[in-house]
Structure formats: C-alpha cells, structure tokens
Scaffold this motif. Structure first.
Motif, PDB file in Angstrom:
ATOM      1  N   VAL A  66       0.845  -1.199   0.000  1.00  0.00           N
ATOM      2  CA  VAL A  66       0.000   0.000   0.000  1.00  0.00           C
ATOM      3  C   VAL A  66       0.876   1.244   0.000  1.00  0.00           C
ATOM      4  N   ARG A  67       0.519   2.190  -0.823  1.00  0.00           N
ATOM      5  CA  ARG A  67       1.249   3.472  -0.801  1.00  0.00           C
ATOM      6  C   ARG A  67       0.734   4.320   0.336  1.00  0.00           C
ATOM      7  N   ILE A  68       1.619   4.986   1.059  1.00  0.00           N
ATOM      8  CA  ILE A  68       1.175   5.939   2.087  1.00  0.00           C
ATOM      9  C   ILE A  68       1.269   7.314   1.450  1.00  0.00           C
ATOM     10  N   THR A  69       0.118   7.983   1.384  1.00  0.00           N
ATOM     11  CA  THR A  69       0.103   9.259   0.674  1.00  0.00           C
ATOM     12  C   THR A  69       0.488  10.430   1.580  1.00  0.00           C
ATOM     13  N   LYS A  70       0.389  10.232   2.899  1.00  0.00           N
ATOM     14  CA  LYS A  70       0.676  11.321   3.839  1.00  0.00           C
ATOM     15  C   LYS A  70       2.182  11.592   3.927  1.00  0.00           C
ATOM     16  N   PRO A  71       2.555  12.844   4.240  1.00  0.00           N
ATOM     17  CA  PRO A  71       3.994  13.133   4.394  1.00  0.00           C
ATOM     18  C   PRO A  71       4.571  12.505   5.669  1.00  0.00           C
ATOM     19  N   TYR A  72       3.706  12.195   6.634  1.00  0.00           N
ATOM     20  CA  TYR A  72       4.157  11.453   7.817  1.00  0.00           C
ATOM     21  C   TYR A  72       3.734  10.019   7.556  1.00  0.00           C
ATOM     22  N   LYS A  73       4.719   9.135   7.504  1.00  0.00           N
ATOM     23  CA  LYS A  73       4.436   7.752   7.083  1.00  0.00           C
ATOM     24  C   LYS A  73       4.194   6.863   8.295  1.00  0.00           C
ATOM     25  N   LEU A  74       5.219   6.777   9.165  1.00  0.00           N
ATOM     26  CA  LEU A  74       5.153   5.841  10.291  1.00  0.00           C
ATOM     27  C   LEU A  74       4.102   6.261  11.314  1.00  0.00           C
ATOM     28  N   ALA A  75       3.794   7.555  11.352  1.00  0.00           N
ATOM     29  CA  ALA A  75       2.787   8.045  12.307  1.00  0.00           C
ATOM     30  C   ALA A  75       1.372   7.820  11.792  1.00  0.00           C
ATOM     31  N   SER A  76       1.220   7.545  10.497  1.00  0.00           N
ATOM     32  CA  SER A  76      -0.121   7.574   9.899  1.00  0.00           C
ATOM     33  C   SER A  76      -0.926   6.305  10.184  1.00  0.00           C
ATOM     34  N   ARG A  77      -2.235   6.460  10.154  1.00  0.00           N
ATOM     35  CA  ARG A  77      -3.144   5.303  10.273  1.00  0.00           C
ATOM     36  C   ARG A  77      -3.019   4.390   9.065  1.00  0.00           C
ATOM     37  N   GLU A  78      -2.512   4.950   7.955  1.00  0.00           N
ATOM     38  CA  GLU A  78      -2.317   4.091   6.776  1.00  0.00           C
ATOM     39  C   GLU A  78      -1.230   3.055   7.063  1.00  0.00           C
ATOM     40  N   PHE A  79      -0.229   3.461   7.839  1.00  0.00           N
ATOM     41  CA  PHE A  79       0.850   2.529   8.187  1.00  0.00           C
ATOM     42  C   PHE A  79       0.371   1.492   9.196  1.00  0.00           C
ATOM     43  N   ARG A  80      -0.373   1.973  10.196  1.00  0.00           N
ATOM     44  CA  ARG A  80      -0.825   1.058  11.242  1.00  0.00           C
ATOM     45  C   ARG A  80      -2.269   1.393  11.571  1.00  0.00           C
ATOM     46  N   HIS A  81      -3.157   0.473  11.284  1.00  0.00           N
ATOM     47  CA  HIS A  81      -4.584   0.721  11.479  1.00  0.00           C
ATOM     48  C   HIS A  81      -4.958   0.709  12.961  1.00  0.00           C
ATOM     49  N   ASP A  82      -4.400  -0.241  13.722  1.00  0.00           N
ATOM     50  CA  ASP A  82      -4.756  -0.370  15.145  1.00  0.00           C
ATOM     51  C   ASP A  82      -4.064   0.697  15.984  1.00  0.00           C
ATOM     52  N   ASP A  83      -4.720   1.076  17.087  1.00  0.00           N
ATOM     53  CA  ASP A  83      -4.096   2.012  18.026  1.00  0.00           C
ATOM     54  C   ASP A  83      -2.811   1.425  18.590  1.00  0.00           C
ATOM     55  N   SER A  84      -1.792   2.265  18.705  1.00  0.00           N
ATOM     56  CA  SER A  84      -0.544   1.820  19.333  1.00  0.00           C
ATOM     57  C   SER A  84      -0.698   1.824  20.843  1.00  0.00           C
ATOM     58  N   ARG A  85       0.091   0.988  21.492  1.00  0.00           N
ATOM     59  CA  ARG A  85       0.149   0.987  22.943  1.00  0.00           C
ATOM     60  C   ARG A  85       1.584   1.276  23.345  1.00  0.00           C
TER      61      ARG A  85
ATOM     62  N   LEU B  32      -6.047  10.556  12.161  1.00  0.00           N
ATOM     63  CA  LEU B  32      -4.872  10.565  11.292  1.00  0.00           C
ATOM     64  C   LEU B  32      -3.758   9.635  11.736  1.00  0.00           C
ATOM     65  N   THR B  33      -3.705   9.364  13.054  1.00  0.00           N
ATOM     66  CA  THR B  33      -2.558   8.603  13.564  1.00  0.00           C
ATOM     67  C   THR B  33      -2.993   7.508  14.529  1.00  0.00           C
ATOM     68  N   HIS B  34      -2.153   6.501  14.640  1.00  0.00           N
ATOM     69  CA  HIS B  34      -2.377   5.397  15.582  1.00  0.00           C
ATOM     70  C   HIS B  34      -1.746   5.688  16.936  1.00  0.00           C
ATOM     71  N   LEU B  35      -0.998   6.783  17.049  1.00  0.00           N
ATOM     72  CA  LEU B  35      -0.297   7.075  18.304  1.00  0.00           C
ATOM     73  C   LEU B  35      -1.296   7.499  19.382  1.00  0.00           C
ATOM     74  N   PRO B  36      -1.044   7.165  20.652  1.00  0.00           N
ATOM     75  CA  PRO B  36      -1.927   7.643  21.729  1.00  0.00           C
ATOM     76  C   PRO B  36      -1.907   9.173  21.791  1.00  0.00           C
ATOM     77  N   VAL B  37      -3.044   9.740  22.202  1.00  0.00           N
ATOM     78  CA  VAL B  37      -3.175  11.204  22.278  1.00  0.00           C
ATOM     79  C   VAL B  37      -3.547  11.603  23.705  1.00  0.00           C
ATOM     80  N   TRP B  38      -2.708  12.397  24.317  1.00  0.00           N
ATOM     81  CA  TRP B  38      -2.976  12.939  25.647  1.00  0.00           C
ATOM     82  C   TRP B  38      -3.312  14.421  25.529  1.00  0.00           C
ATOM     83  N   VAL B  39      -3.823  14.943  26.648  1.00  0.00           N
ATOM     84  CA  VAL B  39      -4.089  16.390  26.718  1.00  0.00           C
ATOM     85  C   VAL B  39      -3.509  16.927  28.023  1.00  0.00           C
ATOM     86  N   ASP B  40      -2.958  18.118  27.962  1.00  0.00           N
ATOM     87  CA  ASP B  40      -2.482  18.846  29.138  1.00  0.00           C
ATOM     88  C   ASP B  40      -3.427  20.022  29.363  1.00  0.00           C
TER      89      ASP B  40
END
Ligand code: PEP
Ligand code: MN
Length: 338
Positions: A64-83, A262-270
């Motif tokens: 699969v081609r990743i069209t986003k400029p951020y590749k490894l961070a994108s949901r296209e690279f990894r569909h499941d949420d990261s832990r 857009l991303t599989h990375l966890p998202v926190w808030v401060d």
C-alpha cells in the motif's frame, strides 16, 4: 509504502521482504500488529515496478502506498491504536492514564507531597520538571540533575514511573538515564536535532504540540522521532495561540479526534498549561476525556501558591481529588478504564 504480510507469513518470508526492501534502497520499519506484520518501507516514492516486485514475494498480502507526508505516524501505516509502555503502565488502546505532579521539582519535600497527592487519587505516572524551559532567563530554571535525583527517589518511594522534560540534544543521555518517559515541551516541538536524539533513545516520549504548530507539522515532527527507530511516542495537545486572552492558551479540543483519525499514536491532553488558572483545569480535563483522549498530564502541588513556576494553574490535594472521580465517570462512559 507499507508491505502488508499475510497472517500466516513465516519469519523467513518476513526476513526475505526486509532484505529486498533494504536492497531497493528503503529503510524498513517493522510493526507487529495483533493479526499480522506490517513492514513500512521509508525512502523515495516507489515506482510501480518496485511495488509489483514486492507484492509478488512469498507471504506478502499487498503493498500500500502511504500518501501522507508522515508515514510511520499515519493510520495508513498502522490501522490499530498503538500501545506505549511507561514502566509497567500501558498507555493507549483502551487505557486512560493520568500523569500528575508539580510543574517543577523544587525540593525533596515539595516533590514527595505532590507525589503523594498524585498517587492517592489514582494518577499512574509522576510528572515533574528538572530542566525547565522558561520564557524569561531570570525565571526559575529547575534544579537540573539534582531534580532528576529527587525524581528517582520519588519513584522509589511511590512506585510510579516518572516523566520529565529534556530540553536539548546534549541532555538526552542524562535525562534518559533517570526518566521512564522523556517529555518534549511545546517550545521544542520543531527542534529537529532534539527530536532525532530522543528518536535514538530507548525511552518512550511524551511529545507536546507546539503552541503554533499545525497538526500536519506536528505529525511530521513526530515522524522525526519514529524514523530514528523509537516507536513509543505519545502525542499531547496543550493549547495553541489564538486571539483569545482569557485563557493562557486555547485548548484545541478538536485536535484530539483529528489526531485519532490521522494517527495510531496515543493522544494525551495537558489541561493545565492550556488553562493557565486552576479554576478552568477540571472542565478542560473532562472535555479532553470526552473528546477521546487517551490520558492527561496535570500539574498538582500541595501548596500551589508557593510554587516557583506556574503557581496559578496547579491543582491542590482537594481539587485534584475532586477531579479524578468525575474523570472516571466520563472515561467509563467511553468504555475505557481509568
Ligand atoms: C510542562 O509540562 O512542564 C511544560 C513546560 O509544558 P509545555 O511545554 O506544554 O508548555
Ligand atoms: Mn508548568
């Protein structure tokens, strides 16, 4: 591009693909999903022949081609949420984690009192700045290495892993020697030399969004860390600059669902640095949880009025104690555990 392996692909087949990816001039990044292995191939835009060649290898399901400029961070690279693991605390993928502690480490007693508040009310990670990036050179700059030593003591006393900020590339080794999680502050979101250095460190990263960083810029900045081989990145929205002056920053609540898309990375808030004053912190914390955040980092202090930095926004024992059960209710409504 991402090479998606078949569920039943053998280790040998995966090795073969890794070799081919390298010999074609790409850098492979392996992501072990629950179902299958993904191999991100980072490099120049792949030609049709390259994709066809890789698609034909044994064990490959699709390329699969990743069209986003951020590749490894994108949901296209990894569909499941990261832990992301911080010590023995799991972040993301259904767990809601609160980190709490003082803005800055000021003394052994001050840190112990704040750590006690954090732990008693259910925070899992202890925060505290040893190296403080201050707007004014005359403001309290933190205790530096002495602060790190005090954080290590507090960890030994409470069992809580610690997150603390690293402000320059030269300090990464020192801070990583003590911290369980390296914090990159909003003033360093696009300090690319620092990002690359924490990308080479063996510790997870709490990566704050800059106050004037667009989401596309933010995710490309995260890519600097990921592309150096460190996959353990937790994003953190902490307020952005707008025309509004009634809060310290404007908490961009929308950033939470946007990032989750857009991303599989966890998202926190401060909520603390966004609000700038304690009366607003609980509402912003609850809003963040309701918007789908995976956790919070909150400033607490036993005597906020005596704090050497950010005195106006730190919660005391009672305020933090009142927030946590309310947060639990919101988090439970979203099917997560706190
Ligand atoms: C902090 O969390 O200590 C801090 C300085 O926050 P920010 O980088 O978001 O301003
Ligand atoms: Mn602070």
């Amino acid at each position: 591009m991402v090479v998606v392996m078949k569920k039943e692909a053998s280790d040998e087949a995966i090795e073969r693909v890794l070799g081919e990816v390298r010999s074609l001039g790409f850098t492979p990044h392996v992501s072990e999903g629950e179902q299958r292995t993904l191999i991100g191939a980072i490099g120049p835009a792949p030609t049709e022949e390259v994709r066809e060649h890789l698609s034909a290898l044994a064990g490959v399901e699709t390329v699969v081609r990743i069209t986003k400029p951020y590749k490894l961070a994108s949901r296209e690279f990894r569909h499941d949420d990261s832990r992301v693991m911080v010590g023995d605390v799991a972040i993301g993928n259904g767990a809601f984690v609160v980190a709490a502690g003082p803005c800055g480490v000021e003394s052994r007693d001050q840190l112990a009192a704040a750590a006690d508040i954090a732990r008693r009310h259910g925070a899992r990670v202890l925060r505290g700045g040893a190296f403080k990036p201050r707007t004014s050179p005359y403001a309290f700059q933190g205790l530096g290495e002495e602060g790190l030593a005090l954080l290590a003591e507090a960890r030994a006393d409470t069992g809580m892993p610690i997150v603390t900020e690293v402000t320059s590339p030269e300090l990464v080794e020192t801070v990583a020697g003590t911290a369980d999680m390296l914090q990159i502050g909003a003033r360093n979101t696009q300090n690319f030399a620092l990002l690359a250095e924490v990308g080479r460190a063996a510790k997870p990263v709490l990566f704050k969004r800059g106050m004037s960083t667009s989401i596309a810029e933010y995710l490309q900045a995260a890519e600097y860390i990921l592309s150096q081989g460190n996959p353990n990145v937790v994003l953190c929205e902490r307020g952005i600059r707008t025309f509004e002056t009634s809060t310290r920053f404007t908490l961009d609540v929308s950033a939470v669902p946007v990032l989750k898309e857009l991303t599989h990375l966890p998202v926190w808030v401060d909520p603390s640095h966004a609000a700038g004053r304690r009366s607003l912190v609980p509402s912003l914390a609850l809003a963040a949880a309701a918007a789908g955040a995976d956790g919070l980092i909150v400033e607490v202090h036993a005597r906020p009025e005596e704090a050497r930095s950010d005195a106006a926004q730190q919660l005391d024992d009672r305020e933090f104690g009142e927030l946590m059960p309310r947060l639990k209710g919101v988090v439970a409504a979203l099917g997560k555990t706190l």
